[in-house]
Write a protein that holds these residues in place. Sequence first.
Motif, mmCIF file in Angstrom:
data_model
loop_
_atom_site.group_PDB
_atom_site.id
_atom_site.type_symbol
_atom_site.label_atom_id
_atom_site.label_comp_id
_atom_site.label_asym_id
_atom_site.label_seq_id
_atom_site.Cartn_x
_atom_site.Cartn_y
_atom_site.Cartn_z
ATOM 1 N N ALA A 1 10.170 -0.797 6.541
ATOM 2 C CA ALA A 1 9.452 0.073 5.274
ATOM 3 C C ALA A 1 9.759 1.355 5.244
ATOM 4 C CB ALA A 1 7.937 0.103 6.178
ATOM 5 N N SER B 1 1.937 3.516 4.542
ATOM 6 C CA SER B 1 2.338 2.353 5.203
ATOM 7 C C SER B 1 1.768 2.366 6.759
ATOM 8 C CB SER B 1 3.966 1.865 5.287
ATOM 9 O OG SER B 1 3.984 0.684 6.198
ATOM 10 N N LEU C 1 5.590 -1.911 0.596
ATOM 11 C CA LEU C 1 4.592 -0.698 0.786
ATOM 12 C C LEU C 1 3.452 -1.145 -0.135
ATOM 13 C CD1 LEU C 1 7.419 2.252 0.475
ATOM 14 C CD2 LEU C 1 6.424 1.423 2.586
ATOM 15 N N CYS D 1 2.864 3.792 -3.778
ATOM 16 C CA CYS D 1 4.457 4.013 -4.001
ATOM 17 C C CYS D 1 4.651 4.590 -5.510
ATOM 18 C CB CYS D 1 5.343 3.067 -3.800
ATOM 19 S SG CYS D 1 7.247 3.201 -3.646
#
Length: 430
Positions: free
Chosen positions: A306, A351, A387, A392
């Motif tokens: 991640a 995340s 994610l 994002c």
Amino acid sequence: MHDIRAIRENPDAFDAALARRGEPPVAAELLALDERRRAAITAAEEAKAAQNRAAKAIGAAKAKGDEEEFERLRAEVAAKKDEVQRLQAEAKALDAELHERMLWIPNLPAEDVPDGADESDNVEIHRWGEPRSFDFQPLEHFEIEGVKPGMDFETAAKLSGARFVLLSGAVARIHRALAQFMLDTHIQENGLTEVNGPVLVLPEIMEGTGQLPKFAEDSYRTTDDWWLIPTSEVTLTNIVRDHIIEESYLPRRYTAHSLCFRSEAGSAGKDTRGMLRQHQFEKVEMVSITRPDESDAEQKRMLRCAEGILETLGIPYRTVVLCTGDMGFGARRTYDIEAWLPGQNTYREISSVSTCGDFQARRMNARFRPAGGGKPEFVHTLNGSGLAVGRCLIAVLENGQNADGSVTLPEALVPYMGGKRTLTAEGELM
């Protein structure tokens, strides 16, 4: 789900671990219920044995022509049969009561999880990237001039109400490119297997990963008792439900890009501006199924998967380990990755990577058969966002914004954007 045998062996340790999460002691209550359940099972077995003995004696009495003894034994068999049924029903009811009670008890924190009451007690363990210095006041994502034409909250509200967004044009394409980039990275570089699964699941599937019964109000339910998934962790983890897996088949590593749905029942008035907290959103999820001795290392591996997405996109972030008071219901340890959002001048979660130990596996009855032989053991399950696509998108737009209202896109997205590198102030790609 917890192992009642472990609670019997050390009830004080069980209550002490719950206390670290701010939960009241429950071991005495559970053990009292378990004792009644076991007593009913034993009584049922003894009554069944007496019924069998009387049934065998009936033949002997008949052979002797002892009519009186024959009738007495026949009446005893009938009475014992009724007693067995009553005791078995009682044991079944007590077993269901114990199971239901256990479903509401959260996972126990790992020993190395820091104690604390809420997010203010989380501990930062890693930081990457230097937040960009702007020669102008950075805006939040929905205020950026080039973003406005492609991010429409007003129309979405007409369609569905609050906490929805309508993405279009260049912004929708960037959002799609991010999801594609994440999937490709996880598949090609991180060794995950892509899954395209259902977003409507049965209630027992939600129960398996801990969403039900405790968090029913946080999810959406259809009139015919399907549930919309709040994360594809639900679908991916339940792939191994009711299976005994060969040890050689482990670890299993899955990824999926899916729609997710959350009612946000407990977040009234929180993050109402922009698309940070929505009822419908998209996420690329990671799930791993491992042997118990591999789960801690697997969590660190997933965390790097991640973090690597953000590093490739050039988004500054920090990683924190959640304290006992801030962890999710099913987790025994959770790392949160928080991306830097210059429009808010703060880091925000993008995340969560959690290890659940055998907590979910017990609810799902998911086990593996050791290669060296022996009884099947419960697997360990892990999950993480790899994610959240919408968040994002926010990070990319805010970190790449320019004074003229345009946005410079990360180099990693250029192959997914037909070579385009900029979202112009007019909302076009260039």
